[in-house]
Design a protein around this motif. Structure first.
Motif, PDB file in Angstrom:
ATOM      1  N   MET A   1      24.333   2.222  20.061  1.00 32.51           N
ATOM      2  CA  MET A   1      23.380   1.910  18.899  1.00 32.51           C
ATOM      3  C   MET A   1      22.184   2.137  19.247  1.00 32.51           C
ATOM      4  O   MET A   1      21.453   1.753  20.020  1.00 32.51           O
ATOM      5  N   LYS A   2      21.630   2.712  17.841  1.00 33.94           N
ATOM      6  CA  LYS A   2      20.245   2.895  17.917  1.00 33.94           C
ATOM      7  C   LYS A   2      19.348   1.686  18.005  1.00 33.94           C
ATOM      8  O   LYS A   2      19.812   0.582  17.066  1.00 33.94           O
ATOM      9  N   LYS A   3      18.155   1.657  18.503  1.00 41.08           N
ATOM     10  CA  LYS A   3      17.323   0.528  18.333  1.00 41.08           C
ATOM     11  C   LYS A   3      16.499   0.754  17.133  1.00 41.08           C
ATOM     12  O   LYS A   3      15.837   1.764  17.209  1.00 41.08           O
ATOM     13  N   ARG A   4      16.444  -0.142  16.361  1.00 43.69           N
ATOM     14  CA  ARG A   4      15.716  -0.263  14.919  1.00 43.69           C
ATOM     15  C   ARG A   4      14.239  -0.728  15.226  1.00 43.69           C
ATOM     16  O   ARG A   4      14.067  -1.730  15.717  1.00 43.69           O
ATOM     17  N   ARG A   5      13.079  -0.052  14.505  1.00 42.41           N
ATOM     18  CA  ARG A   5      12.040  -0.854  14.404  1.00 42.41           C
ATOM     19  C   ARG A   5      12.121  -1.833  13.602  1.00 42.41           C
ATOM     20  O   ARG A   5      12.838  -2.211  12.768  1.00 42.41           O
ATOM     21  N   ASN A   6      11.095  -2.929  13.921  1.00 45.49           N
ATOM     22  CA  ASN A   6      11.010  -4.194  13.258  1.00 45.49           C
ATOM     23  C   ASN A   6      10.510  -4.256  11.907  1.00 45.49           C
ATOM     24  O   ASN A   6       9.160  -4.863  11.873  1.00 45.49           O
ATOM     25  N   GLY A   7      11.002  -3.718  10.642  1.00 46.76           N
ATOM     26  CA  GLY A   7      10.271  -3.494   9.694  1.00 46.76           C
ATOM     27  C   GLY A   7       8.939  -3.147   9.810  1.00 46.76           C
ATOM     28  O   GLY A   7       8.525  -1.838  10.041  1.00 46.76           O
ATOM     29  N   TRP A   8       7.933  -4.083   9.132  1.00 45.10           N
ATOM     30  CA  TRP A   8       6.713  -3.784   9.075  1.00 45.10           C
ATOM     31  C   TRP A   8       5.767  -3.944  10.477  1.00 45.10           C
ATOM     32  O   TRP A   8       4.641  -3.789  10.401  1.00 45.10           O
ATOM     33  N   LYS A   9       6.319  -4.571  11.491  1.00 51.67           N
ATOM     34  CA  LYS A   9       5.493  -5.330  12.448  1.00 51.67           C
ATOM     35  C   LYS A   9       5.192  -4.189  13.348  1.00 51.67           C
ATOM     36  O   LYS A   9       4.276  -4.522  14.325  1.00 51.67           O
ATOM     37  N   TRP A  10       5.619  -2.955  13.452  1.00 51.80           N
ATOM     38  CA  TRP A  10       5.255  -1.956  14.237  1.00 51.80           C
ATOM     39  C   TRP A  10       3.903  -1.037  13.812  1.00 51.80           C
ATOM     40  O   TRP A  10       3.184  -0.378  14.551  1.00 51.80           O
ATOM     41  N   ILE A  11       3.355  -1.620  12.848  1.00 50.81           N
ATOM     42  CA  ILE A  11       2.073  -1.127  12.077  1.00 50.81           C
ATOM     43  C   ILE A  11       1.393  -2.155  11.370  1.00 50.81           C
ATOM     44  O   ILE A  11       2.025  -2.884  10.601  1.00 50.81           O
ATOM     45  N   THR A  12      -0.052  -2.242  11.358  1.00 51.01           N
ATOM     46  CA  THR A  12      -0.761  -3.188  10.499  1.00 51.01           C
ATOM     47  C   THR A  12      -0.489  -3.055   9.058  1.00 51.01           C
ATOM     48  O   THR A  12      -0.859  -1.849   8.852  1.00 51.01           O
ATOM     49  N   ILE A  13      -0.597  -3.804   8.421  1.00 43.62           N
ATOM     50  CA  ILE A  13      -0.747  -3.703   6.818  1.00 43.62           C
ATOM     51  C   ILE A  13      -1.889  -3.092   6.480  1.00 43.62           C
ATOM     52  O   ILE A  13      -1.761  -2.182   5.663  1.00 43.62           O
ATOM     53  N   LYS A  14      -3.103  -3.247   7.103  1.00 44.79           N
ATOM     54  CA  LYS A  14      -4.179  -2.453   6.771  1.00 44.79           C
ATOM     55  C   LYS A  14      -3.980  -0.961   6.963  1.00 44.79           C
ATOM     56  O   LYS A  14      -4.368  -0.210   6.088  1.00 44.79           O
ATOM     57  N   ARG A  15      -3.476  -0.570   7.948  1.00 47.51           N
ATOM     58  CA  ARG A  15      -3.121   0.782   8.399  1.00 47.51           C
ATOM     59  C   ARG A  15      -2.272   1.408   7.414  1.00 47.51           C
ATOM     60  O   ARG A  15      -2.554   2.490   6.824  1.00 47.51           O
ATOM     61  N   ARG A  16      -1.076   0.797   7.173  1.00 43.95           N
ATOM     62  CA  ARG A  16       0.107   1.228   6.343  1.00 43.95           C
ATOM     63  C   ARG A  16      -0.516   1.461   4.852  1.00 43.95           C
ATOM     64  O   ARG A  16      -0.220   2.397   4.219  1.00 43.95           O
ATOM     65  N   MET A  17      -1.409   0.546   4.546  1.00 48.66           N
ATOM     66  CA  MET A  17      -1.857   0.598   3.133  1.00 48.66           C
ATOM     67  C   MET A  17      -2.667   1.775   3.007  1.00 48.66           C
ATOM     68  O   MET A  17      -2.688   2.583   2.080  1.00 48.66           O
ATOM     69  N   SER A  18      -3.615   2.161   4.292  1.00 52.36           N
ATOM     70  CA  SER A  18      -4.583   3.301   4.239  1.00 52.36           C
ATOM     71  C   SER A  18      -3.764   4.483   4.033  1.00 52.36           C
ATOM     72  O   SER A  18      -4.252   5.552   3.356  1.00 52.36           O
ATOM     73  N   ILE A  19      -2.719   4.426   4.715  1.00 55.83           N
ATOM     74  CA  ILE A  19      -1.744   5.805   4.685  1.00 55.83           C
ATOM     75  C   ILE A  19      -1.220   6.026   3.330  1.00 55.83           C
ATOM     76  O   ILE A  19      -1.256   7.264   2.696  1.00 55.83           O
ATOM     77  N   TYR A  20      -0.789   4.819   2.738  1.00 55.53           N
ATOM     78  CA  TYR A  20      -0.153   5.252   1.440  1.00 55.53           C
ATOM     79  C   TYR A  20      -1.334   5.483   0.592  1.00 55.53           C
ATOM     80  O   TYR A  20      -1.001   6.279  -0.417  1.00 55.53           O
ATOM     81  N   LYS A  21      -2.415   5.032   0.652  1.00 51.36           N
ATOM     82  CA  LYS A  21      -3.608   5.377  -0.390  1.00 51.36           C
ATOM     83  C   LYS A  21      -4.052   6.828  -0.077  1.00 51.36           C
ATOM     84  O   LYS A  21      -4.198   7.633  -1.044  1.00 51.36           O
ATOM     85  N   ARG A  22      -4.059   7.243   1.310  1.00 50.43           N
ATOM     86  CA  ARG A  22      -4.280   8.854   1.562  1.00 50.43           C
ATOM     87  C   ARG A  22      -3.134   9.612   0.708  1.00 50.43           C
ATOM     88  O   ARG A  22      -3.533  10.833   0.527  1.00 50.43           O
ATOM     89  N   ASP A  23      -1.971   9.135   0.801  1.00 53.85           N
ATOM     90  CA  ASP A  23      -0.954   9.986   0.118  1.00 53.85           C
ATOM     91  C   ASP A  23      -0.587   9.646  -1.452  1.00 53.85           C
ATOM     92  O   ASP A  23       0.245   9.999  -1.894  1.00 53.85           O
ATOM     93  N   ASN A  24      -1.745   9.062  -1.965  1.00 51.90           N
ATOM     94  CA  ASN A  24      -1.731   8.633  -3.381  1.00 51.90           C
ATOM     95  C   ASN A  24      -0.574   7.975  -3.973  1.00 51.90           C
ATOM     96  O   ASN A  24      -0.187   7.844  -4.810  1.00 51.90           O
ATOM     97  N   CYS A  25      -0.179   6.980  -2.845  1.00 49.25           N
ATOM     98  CA  CYS A  25       0.972   6.054  -3.305  1.00 49.25           C
ATOM     99  C   CYS A  25       2.156   6.664  -3.883  1.00 49.25           C
ATOM    100  O   CYS A  25       2.824   6.024  -4.658  1.00 49.25           O
TER     101      CYS A  25
END
Length: 108
Positions: A1-25
């Motif tokens: 069985m594959k180990k799954r990442r733990n939702g949003w916990k593997w990356i900070t919300i600030k960094r996640r949102m910055s990537i979304y914005k970079r990619d025009n959401c």
């Protein structure tokens, strides 16, 4: 069985949102926007190879995808995914991915 990442916990919300914005959401594959009804955005690893048992979580290896496209892609490489599911768009989407990854991050 594959180990799954733990939702949003593997990356900070600030960094996640910055990537979304970079990619025009928007999903880099289908163009679905976070403003579209029912669309959930996720991050995907362009290169999903493991190095020493870990994925490359660097910003330049992460792109925005909608949950639907990301679920379909699963563990395929970007090129395998595009060839299988979007054969007429392989070159244009790969070029778009490359451009997005080179774009600077936008603050939150």
């Amino acid at each position: 069985m594959k180990k799954r990442r733990n939702g949003w916990k593997w990356i900070t919300i600030k960094r996640r949102m910055s990537i979304y914005k970079r990619d025009n959401c928007e999903c880099i594959i289908c163009g679905a926007s976070r403003y579209d009804y029912g669309v959930t955005l996720t991050l995907d690893h362009v290169n999903s190879d493991l190095v020493n048992g870990k994925r490359n979580n660097k910003t330049e290896n992460l792109i925005t995808m909608c949950k639907s496209c990301n679920s379909t892609k699963q563990e395929l490489t970007m090129k395998e995914f595009l060839t299988r599911y979007h054969p007429n768009k392989v070159c244009s989407i790969l070029k778009k991915v490359e451009q997005q990854l080179m774009a600077p991050l936008v603050g939150p």
